[in-house]
Design a protein around this motif. Structure first.
Motif, PDB file in Angstrom:
ATOM      1  N   ASN A 171      -4.085  -4.999  35.431  1.00 31.41           N
ATOM      2  CA  ASN A 171      -5.242  -3.880  35.361  1.00 31.41           C
ATOM      3  C   ASN A 171      -6.559  -4.537  35.554  1.00 31.41           C
ATOM      4  O   ASN A 171      -7.374  -3.998  36.294  1.00 31.41           O
ATOM      5  N   GLN A 172      -6.688  -5.704  34.882  1.00 32.04           N
ATOM      6  CA  GLN A 172      -8.009  -6.421  35.417  1.00 32.04           C
ATOM      7  C   GLN A 172      -7.982  -6.814  36.537  1.00 32.04           C
ATOM      8  O   GLN A 172      -9.281  -6.621  37.324  1.00 32.04           O
ATOM      9  N   GLY A 173      -7.016  -7.439  37.351  1.00 29.84           N
ATOM     10  CA  GLY A 173      -6.958  -7.702  38.618  1.00 29.84           C
ATOM     11  C   GLY A 173      -7.477  -6.561  39.527  1.00 29.84           C
ATOM     12  O   GLY A 173      -8.125  -6.828  40.561  1.00 29.84           O
ATOM     13  N   ILE A 174      -6.744  -5.536  39.612  1.00 28.27           N
ATOM     14  CA  ILE A 174      -6.960  -4.538  40.461  1.00 28.27           C
ATOM     15  C   ILE A 174      -8.363  -3.790  40.181  1.00 28.27           C
ATOM     16  O   ILE A 174      -9.007  -3.327  41.223  1.00 28.27           O
ATOM     17  N   LEU A 175      -8.830  -3.967  38.846  1.00 29.84           N
ATOM     18  CA  LEU A 175     -10.329  -3.254  38.716  1.00 29.84           C
ATOM     19  C   LEU A 175     -11.187  -4.141  39.037  1.00 29.84           C
ATOM     20  O   LEU A 175     -12.405  -3.629  39.865  1.00 29.84           O
ATOM     21  N   GLU A 176     -11.116  -5.467  39.007  1.00 26.59           N
ATOM     22  CA  GLU A 176     -12.149  -6.373  39.576  1.00 26.59           C
ATOM     23  C   GLU A 176     -12.175  -6.284  41.006  1.00 26.59           C
ATOM     24  O   GLU A 176     -13.454  -6.226  41.609  1.00 26.59           O
ATOM     25  N   ARG A 177     -10.969  -6.186  41.729  1.00 25.94           N
ATOM     26  CA  ARG A 177     -11.063  -6.024  43.104  1.00 25.94           C
ATOM     27  C   ARG A 177     -11.783  -4.901  43.598  1.00 25.94           C
ATOM     28  O   ARG A 177     -12.546  -4.764  44.474  1.00 25.94           O
ATOM     29  N   GLY A 178     -11.674  -3.644  42.558  1.00 29.26           N
ATOM     30  CA  GLY A 178     -12.463  -2.533  43.130  1.00 29.26           C
ATOM     31  C   GLY A 178     -13.640  -2.537  42.819  1.00 29.26           C
ATOM     32  O   GLY A 178     -14.658  -2.065  43.562  1.00 29.26           O
ATOM     33  N   PHE A 179     -14.413  -3.307  41.767  1.00 33.56           N
ATOM     34  CA  PHE A 179     -15.766  -3.653  41.561  1.00 33.56           C
ATOM     35  C   PHE A 179     -16.163  -4.433  42.765  1.00 33.56           C
ATOM     36  O   PHE A 179     -17.211  -3.923  43.215  1.00 33.56           O
ATOM     37  N   GLU A 180     -15.526  -5.392  43.305  1.00 35.36           N
ATOM     38  CA  GLU A 180     -16.080  -6.312  44.338  1.00 35.36           C
ATOM     39  C   GLU A 180     -15.984  -5.379  45.535  1.00 35.36           C
ATOM     40  O   GLU A 180     -17.234  -5.445  46.145  1.00 35.36           O
ATOM     41  N   GLN A 181     -15.139  -4.564  45.970  1.00 38.78           N
ATOM     42  CA  GLN A 181     -15.209  -3.855  46.986  1.00 38.78           C
ATOM     43  C   GLN A 181     -16.064  -2.746  47.186  1.00 38.78           C
ATOM     44  O   GLN A 181     -16.797  -2.466  48.277  1.00 38.78           O
ATOM     45  N   ASN A 182     -16.422  -2.053  46.196  1.00 38.98           N
ATOM     46  CA  ASN A 182     -17.188  -0.862  45.977  1.00 38.98           C
ATOM     47  C   ASN A 182     -18.553  -1.326  45.561  1.00 38.98           C
ATOM     48  O   ASN A 182     -19.505  -0.200  45.759  1.00 38.98           O
ATOM     49  N   LEU A 183     -18.469  -2.032  44.578  1.00 40.88           N
ATOM     50  CA  LEU A 183     -19.977  -2.021  43.886  1.00 40.88           C
ATOM     51  C   LEU A 183     -20.582  -3.494  44.416  1.00 40.88           C
ATOM     52  O   LEU A 183     -21.913  -3.623  44.231  1.00 40.88           O
ATOM     53  N   GLY A 184     -19.806  -4.345  45.125  1.00 37.00           N
ATOM     54  CA  GLY A 184     -20.482  -5.591  45.530  1.00 37.00           C
ATOM     55  C   GLY A 184     -20.216  -6.865  44.678  1.00 37.00           C
ATOM     56  O   GLY A 184     -20.430  -7.928  45.165  1.00 37.00           O
ATOM     57  N   ASN A 185     -19.837  -6.714  43.401  1.00 34.63           N
ATOM     58  CA  ASN A 185     -19.465  -7.981  42.770  1.00 34.63           C
ATOM     59  C   ASN A 185     -18.762  -7.574  41.574  1.00 34.63           C
ATOM     60  O   ASN A 185     -18.410  -6.295  41.242  1.00 34.63           O
ATOM     61  N   VAL A 186     -18.324  -8.392  40.654  1.00 31.71           N
ATOM     62  CA  VAL A 186     -17.608  -8.131  39.634  1.00 31.71           C
ATOM     63  C   VAL A 186     -18.471  -8.522  38.133  1.00 31.71           C
ATOM     64  O   VAL A 186     -18.708  -9.571  38.034  1.00 31.71           O
ATOM     65  N   PRO A 187     -18.554  -7.376  37.494  1.00 27.38           N
ATOM     66  CA  PRO A 187     -19.628  -7.632  36.164  1.00 27.38           C
ATOM     67  C   PRO A 187     -18.930  -8.265  35.334  1.00 27.38           C
ATOM     68  O   PRO A 187     -17.455  -8.584  35.180  1.00 27.38           O
ATOM     69  N   ALA A 188     -19.580  -9.073  34.639  1.00 26.92           N
ATOM     70  CA  ALA A 188     -19.147  -9.921  33.407  1.00 26.92           C
ATOM     71  C   ALA A 188     -18.421  -9.226  32.300  1.00 26.92           C
ATOM     72  O   ALA A 188     -19.533  -8.786  31.494  1.00 26.92           O
ATOM     73  N   LEU A 189     -17.524  -9.278  31.952  1.00 23.84           N
ATOM     74  CA  LEU A 189     -16.770  -8.413  30.937  1.00 23.84           C
ATOM     75  C   LEU A 189     -16.069  -9.300  30.171  1.00 23.84           C
ATOM     76  O   LEU A 189     -15.166 -10.150  30.632  1.00 23.84           O
TER      77      LEU A 189
END
Length: 211
Positions: free
Chosen positions: A111-129
């Motif tokens: 879950n974390q892995g696929i969401l962080e890849r989604g953030f990277e691909q679609n928003l440009g980076n991974v938020p610090a959560l």
């Protein structure tokens, strides 16, 4: 330095001015106080929906989330989005719903892995959560129920929690949220009274497992 400020000019996805403003608003929200008690904390429980891709891996299709606020689960306080043709908007909506609350998942590598890849691909980076993984935490809280890591169905069955629809991201998040309430009850009894305590316990358990 915030994760947004690390973006290079002209790099990453092409976000509209409105999307950039929405993203900036997310990054300026104050971080939660992880030293407050569980029953003064808002947790957000997330479940990702995906499908296999040709050549391996998983494609993020959608996300469901529910909140536990001050120990209480309010199913009406939920979020659902399909990425569809507007994945950036869907993920921005998720981040606004999260509001930097500590996140709870079952099986963070997925879950974390696929969401962080989604953030990277679609928003440009991974938020610090901050991410809590019940797959890691539950065995240390209830060793008398299940020894070691187990599938989600085993833990739900151990506490009589119904899994209503494994293909519905919000209903899956709702089942995990009920399991998290069970985890919070035992955590308090063990003296793990804050989100920070659980995060440190999770880190220790991962270190002992060598992962």
């Amino acid at each position: 330095m915030s994760w947004l400020s690390r973006l290079l000019p002209g790099s990453g996805p092409d976000l509209s001015p409105e999307q950039q403003a929405s993203l900036a608003a997310i990054t300026t929200r104050p971080a939660p106080d992880l030293g407050r008690s569980h029953f003064e904390t808002r947790y957000v429980i997330i479940n990702a929906e995906s499908r296999p891709m040709d050549g391996g891996g998983q494609r993020l299709l959608g996300v469901g989330a529910v909140a536990i606020n001050r120990g209480l689960l309010h199913p009406a306080e939920s979020f659902r989005a399909e990425l569809g043709t507007a994945p950036a908007d869907a993920l921005l909506g998720l981040l606004h719903f999260v509001a930097r609350a500590p996140l709870v998942v079952y099986n963070a590598p997925f879950n974390q892995g696929i969401l962080e890849r989604g953030f990277e691909q679609n928003l440009g980076n991974v938020p610090a959560l901050e991410w809590l993984d019940l797959m890691v935490i539950m065995p240390s809280l209830y060793p008398e129920r299940i020894a070691g890591q187990a599938r989600m169905d085993a833990w739900l069955g151990a506490f009589g929690i119904d899994r209503l629809d494994r293909h519905d991201a919000v209903l899956e998040a709702l089942a995990v949220a009920q399991l998290h309430q069970v985890a919070l009850a035992r955590a308090k009894a063990q003296g793990l009274t804050t989100p920070q305590d659980l995060l440190e316990s999770q880190t220790s358990r991962k270190w002992l497992r060598g992962s």
